[in-house]
Motif scaffolding. Structure first.
Motif, PDB file in Angstrom:
ATOM      1  N   ALA A   1      27.439  35.193  28.472  1.00 24.34           N
ATOM      2  CA  ALA A   1      28.350  34.978  27.341  1.00 24.34           C
ATOM      3  C   ALA A   1      27.754  34.055  26.282  1.00 24.34           C
ATOM      4  O   ALA A   1      27.712  34.391  25.098  1.00 24.34           O
ATOM      5  CB  ALA A   1      29.678  34.424  27.844  1.00 24.34           C
ATOM      6  N   ASN A   2      27.318  32.879  26.693  1.00 23.73           N
ATOM      7  CA  ASN A   2      26.744  31.908  25.755  1.00 23.73           C
ATOM      8  C   ASN A   2      27.705  31.620  24.597  1.00 23.73           C
ATOM      9  O   ASN A   2      27.289  31.419  23.454  1.00 23.73           O
ATOM     10  CB  ASN A   2      25.399  32.418  25.218  1.00 23.73           C
ATOM     11  N   TYR A   3      29.000  31.659  24.943  1.00 27.09           N
ATOM     12  CA  TYR A   3      30.041  31.509  23.925  1.00 27.09           C
ATOM     13  C   TYR A   3      31.280  30.949  24.623  1.00 27.09           C
ATOM     14  O   TYR A   3      31.870  31.597  25.495  1.00 27.09           O
ATOM     15  CB  TYR A   3      30.318  32.860  23.278  1.00 27.09           C
ATOM     16  N   ALA A   4      31.672  29.751  24.251  1.00 19.36           N
ATOM     17  CA  ALA A   4      32.720  29.020  24.962  1.00 19.36           C
ATOM     18  C   ALA A   4      34.037  29.780  25.087  1.00 19.36           C
ATOM     19  O   ALA A   4      34.625  29.848  26.182  1.00 19.36           O
ATOM     20  CB  ALA A   4      32.942  27.665  24.307  1.00 19.36           C
ATOM     21  N   PRO A   5      34.567  30.382  24.002  1.00 23.09           N
ATOM     22  CA  PRO A   5      35.844  31.113  24.144  1.00 23.09           C
ATOM     23  C   PRO A   5      35.767  32.248  25.161  1.00 23.09           C
ATOM     24  O   PRO A   5      36.730  32.478  25.908  1.00 23.09           O
ATOM     25  CB  PRO A   5      36.094  31.651  22.727  1.00 23.09           C
ATOM     26  N   MET A   6      34.631  32.956  25.224  1.00 24.23           N
ATOM     27  CA  MET A   6      34.497  34.033  26.197  1.00 24.23           C
ATOM     28  C   MET A   6      34.367  33.481  27.614  1.00 24.23           C
ATOM     29  O   MET A   6      34.899  34.059  28.571  1.00 24.23           O
ATOM     30  CB  MET A   6      33.296  34.925  25.873  1.00 24.23           C
ATOM     31  N   GLN A   7      33.683  32.370  27.747  1.00 26.15           N
ATOM     32  CA  GLN A   7      33.549  31.767  29.071  1.00 26.15           C
ATOM     33  C   GLN A   7      34.893  31.300  29.614  1.00 26.15           C
ATOM     34  O   GLN A   7      35.131  31.314  30.816  1.00 26.15           O
ATOM     35  CB  GLN A   7      32.551  30.615  29.019  1.00 26.15           C
ATOM     36  N   GLN A   8      35.797  30.914  28.702  1.00 28.71           N
ATOM     37  CA  GLN A   8      37.154  30.555  29.131  1.00 28.71           C
ATOM     38  C   GLN A   8      37.886  31.774  29.685  1.00 28.71           C
ATOM     39  O   GLN A   8      38.614  31.678  30.681  1.00 28.71           O
ATOM     40  CB  GLN A   8      37.921  29.956  27.947  1.00 28.71           C
ATOM     41  N   LEU A   9      37.666  32.922  29.045  1.00 26.64           N
ATOM     42  CA  LEU A   9      38.264  34.157  29.566  1.00 26.64           C
ATOM     43  C   LEU A   9      37.687  34.502  30.930  1.00 26.64           C
ATOM     44  O   LEU A   9      38.406  34.960  31.832  1.00 26.64           O
ATOM     45  CB  LEU A   9      38.015  35.312  28.589  1.00 26.64           C
ATOM     46  N   VAL A  10      36.394  34.276  31.098  1.00 26.22           N
ATOM     47  CA  VAL A  10      35.740  34.550  32.382  1.00 26.22           C
ATOM     48  C   VAL A  10      36.336  33.674  33.482  1.00 26.22           C
ATOM     49  O   VAL A  10      36.551  34.140  34.612  1.00 26.22           O
ATOM     50  CB  VAL A  10      34.215  34.328  32.269  1.00 26.22           C
ATOM     51  N   VAL A  11      36.620  32.421  33.163  1.00 25.75           N
ATOM     52  CA  VAL A  11      37.242  31.526  34.153  1.00 25.75           C
ATOM     53  C   VAL A  11      38.601  32.069  34.583  1.00 25.75           C
ATOM     54  O   VAL A  11      38.953  32.056  35.769  1.00 25.75           O
ATOM     55  CB  VAL A  11      37.382  30.096  33.579  1.00 25.75           C
ATOM     56  N   GLN A  12      39.372  32.574  33.635  1.00 23.04           N
ATOM     57  CA  GLN A  12      40.679  33.160  33.970  1.00 23.04           C
ATOM     58  C   GLN A  12      40.516  34.405  34.831  1.00 23.04           C
ATOM     59  O   GLN A  12      41.309  34.646  35.757  1.00 23.04           O
ATOM     60  CB  GLN A  12      41.426  33.502  32.685  1.00 23.04           C
ATOM     61  N   MET A  13      39.484  35.200  34.531  1.00 20.54           N
ATOM     62  CA  MET A  13      39.231  36.403  35.339  1.00 20.54           C
ATOM     63  C   MET A  13      38.852  36.021  36.761  1.00 20.54           C
ATOM     64  O   MET A  13      39.296  36.662  37.729  1.00 20.54           O
ATOM     65  CB  MET A  13      38.115  37.232  34.699  1.00 20.54           C
ATOM     66  N   LYS A  14      38.059  34.976  36.911  1.00 18.49           N
ATOM     67  CA  LYS A  14      37.677  34.516  38.252  1.00 18.49           C
ATOM     68  C   LYS A  14      38.895  34.028  39.025  1.00 18.49           C
ATOM     69  O   LYS A  14      38.997  34.237  40.240  1.00 18.49           O
ATOM     70  CB  LYS A  14      36.641  33.394  38.146  1.00 18.49           C
ATOM     71  N   ASP A  15      39.811  33.382  38.319  1.00 15.49           N
ATOM     72  CA  ASP A  15      41.031  32.898  38.973  1.00 15.49           C
ATOM     73  C   ASP A  15      41.870  34.067  39.493  1.00 15.49           C
ATOM     74  O   ASP A  15      42.388  34.024  40.619  1.00 15.49           O
ATOM     75  CB  ASP A  15      41.844  32.061  37.977  1.00 15.49           C
ATOM     76  N   GLU A  16      42.011  35.123  38.689  1.00 18.61           N
ATOM     77  CA  GLU A  16      42.757  36.300  39.124  1.00 18.61           C
ATOM     78  C   GLU A  16      42.076  36.974  40.316  1.00 18.61           C
ATOM     79  O   GLU A  16      42.739  37.395  41.271  1.00 18.61           O
ATOM     80  CB  GLU A  16      42.885  37.304  37.970  1.00 18.61           C
ATOM     81  N   LEU A  17      40.749  37.058  40.265  1.00 17.06           N
ATOM     82  CA  LEU A  17      40.015  37.685  41.367  1.00 17.06           C
ATOM     83  C   LEU A  17      40.142  36.859  42.644  1.00 17.06           C
ATOM     84  O   LEU A  17      40.242  37.429  43.748  1.00 17.06           O
ATOM     85  CB  LEU A  17      38.539  37.840  40.990  1.00 17.06           C
ATOM     86  N   GLU A  18      40.153  35.555  42.523  1.00 20.28           N
ATOM     87  CA  GLU A  18      40.288  34.704  43.707  1.00 20.28           C
ATOM     88  C   GLU A  18      41.637  34.920  44.383  1.00 20.28           C
ATOM     89  O   GLU A  18      41.732  34.928  45.618  1.00 20.28           O
ATOM     90  CB  GLU A  18      40.143  33.230  43.300  1.00 20.28           C
ATOM     91  N   LYS A  19      42.671  35.144  43.595  1.00 26.55           N
ATOM     92  CA  LYS A  19      43.995  35.422  44.161  1.00 26.55           C
ATOM     93  C   LYS A  19      43.988  36.764  44.895  1.00 26.55           C
ATOM     94  O   LYS A  19      44.653  36.922  45.928  1.00 26.55           O
ATOM     95  CB  LYS A  19      45.048  35.424  43.056  1.00 26.55           C
ATOM     96  N   ILE A  20      43.238  37.730  44.356  1.00 25.25           N
ATOM     97  CA  ILE A  20      43.102  39.022  45.040  1.00 25.25           C
ATOM     98  C   ILE A  20      42.403  38.834  46.379  1.00 25.25           C
ATOM     99  O   ILE A  20      42.825  39.374  47.413  1.00 25.25           O
ATOM    100  CB  ILE A  20      42.314  40.014  44.156  1.00 25.25           C
ATOM    101  N   LYS A  21      41.328  38.049  46.399  1.00 24.79           N
ATOM    102  CA  LYS A  21      40.559  37.841  47.633  1.00 24.79           C
ATOM    103  C   LYS A  21      41.386  37.125  48.698  1.00 24.79           C
ATOM    104  O   LYS A  21      41.253  37.405  49.891  1.00 24.79           O
ATOM    105  CB  LYS A  21      39.294  37.048  47.329  1.00 24.79           C
ATOM    106  N   GLU A  22      42.232  36.195  48.264  1.00 29.74           N
ATOM    107  CA  GLU A  22      43.095  35.489  49.229  1.00 29.74           C
ATOM    108  C   GLU A  22      44.042  36.472  49.918  1.00 29.74           C
ATOM    109  O   GLU A  22      44.228  36.419  51.128  1.00 29.74           O
ATOM    110  CB  GLU A  22      43.881  34.399  48.506  1.00 29.74           C
ATOM    111  N   GLN A  23      44.649  37.354  49.131  1.00 29.80           N
ATOM    112  CA  GLN A  23      45.580  38.328  49.692  1.00 29.80           C
ATOM    113  C   GLN A  23      44.839  39.402  50.503  1.00 29.80           C
ATOM    114  O   GLN A  23      45.393  39.984  51.432  1.00 29.80           O
ATOM    115  CB  GLN A  23      46.384  38.999  48.577  1.00 29.80           C
ATOM    116  N   MET A  24      43.582  39.640  50.138  1.00 24.10           N
ATOM    117  CA  MET A  24      42.791  40.672  50.809  1.00 24.10           C
ATOM    118  C   MET A  24      42.601  40.385  52.298  1.00 24.10           C
ATOM    119  O   MET A  24      42.463  41.315  53.115  1.00 24.10           O
ATOM    120  CB  MET A  24      41.417  40.753  50.137  1.00 24.10           C
TER     121      MET A  24
END
Length: 285
Positions: free
Chosen positions: A258-281
């Motif tokens: 990304a090399n772009y702070a606003p996009m990296q913030q979106l990536v952090v949110q995506m990782k958070d959603e994926l982590e919730k999926i993995k917990e339920q998995m």
């Protein structure tokens, strides 16, 4: 249809002189782990009962209980009179007391009860197997209900990931323009003469290293594949786990490029959603 590994099933059958209760409880586990609690008189049937459970439940930590309550005159346990009398005689030498008190103390000693272990009545055992089938049916129904709740949660997480990916797509042109401007400014600050064509070629090559088009396409495909697997007839938690790993790989690559702070913030949110999926998995069969 996905199925949870969490479940509970119970069935009670009343015989002329006995009440038989079958209980099954399951939690998540990588493999099938069956713990049994059954009377000693039914131990010879344990392997067969375990096989019945394994054929249906497949995975999970399963607690199986077979409880028998005598409701009539029939009983296989008897007082071992010889042993009890010997205990009473020995206790009488140690301390004085009436016979009733000595009897009470003696009955607490080991081997005061004896069980006549005869052959298992086949009619009774057929009733036990029938109760087992009913309990397994109930625990599967419980697992299916839990699976529906998991599916709803997964669909919510997928929707959130797609929304965030859409934001990434909208932001991508702005990101590349910003990166380009930053590089051009850094070069201009050096105050050196450069060949414009050469600089443009190098700039294009540099920007290509930050291109995330392939990652976005693969991430979209993985999300679609995850949803398709959720909708399939079979529950396959391990397969969903593998797809989730691929989703995580693409998200991480987007973040590193990304090399772009606003996009990296979106990536952090995506990782958070994926982590919730993995917990339920962890609880999916």
């Amino acid at each position: 249809m996905i199925q949870s590994m969490t479940g509970f099933g119970k069935h009670v059958v009343q015989l002329p002189s006995k009440k038989i209760t079958i209980e099954l409880k399951s939690l998540n586990s990588k493999n099938l782990d069956i713990n049994t609690r059954i009377p000693q008189s039914y131990r010879e049937k344990e392997l067969e009962l375990r096989k019945m459970i394994a054929n249906v439940l497949v995975r999970g930590k399963v607690d199986f209980g077979l409880y028998v309550e005598i409701t009539g005159e029939e009983t296989t346990a008897e007082v071992n009179q010889v042993v009890v009398k010997q205990y009473m005689q020995q206790l009488a030498k140690i301390a004085s007391g009436d016979d009733l008190k000595l009897l009470e103390m003696a009955l607490r000693m080991p081997d005061t009860m004896k069980t006549d272990k005869g052959d298992i009545d086949e009619t009774e055992y057929e009733s036990i197997k029938g109760a087992m089938v009913q309990a397994l049916t109930k625990i599967i129904a419980f697992r299916n209900e839990e699976g529906e709740d998991l599916k709803k949660d997964f669909m919510t997480r997928l929707k959130n990931l797609r929304t965030l990916l859409g934001e990434v797509n909208k932001m991508d042109p702005e990101r590349l323009d910003t990166v380009r401007e930053r590089l051009e400014k850094a070069v201009s600050d050096l105050k050196v003469d450069l060949d414009a064509n050469r600089f443009e070629q190098e700039l294009i090559y540099y920007l290509e290293k930050y291109d995330i088009t392939e990652e976005k396409v693969r991430l979209t495909n993985h999300l679609n594949y995850f949803e398709a697997t959720l909708q399939s007839k079979d529950s396959n938690g391990k397969k969903l786990g593998f797809i989730a790993q691929e989703i995580g790989r693409e998200i991480n690559t987007i973040g590193s490029k990304a090399n772009y702070a606003p996009m990296q913030q979106l990536v952090v949110q995506m990782k958070d959603e994926l982590e919730k999926i993995k917990e339920q998995m962890l609880n999916v069969l």
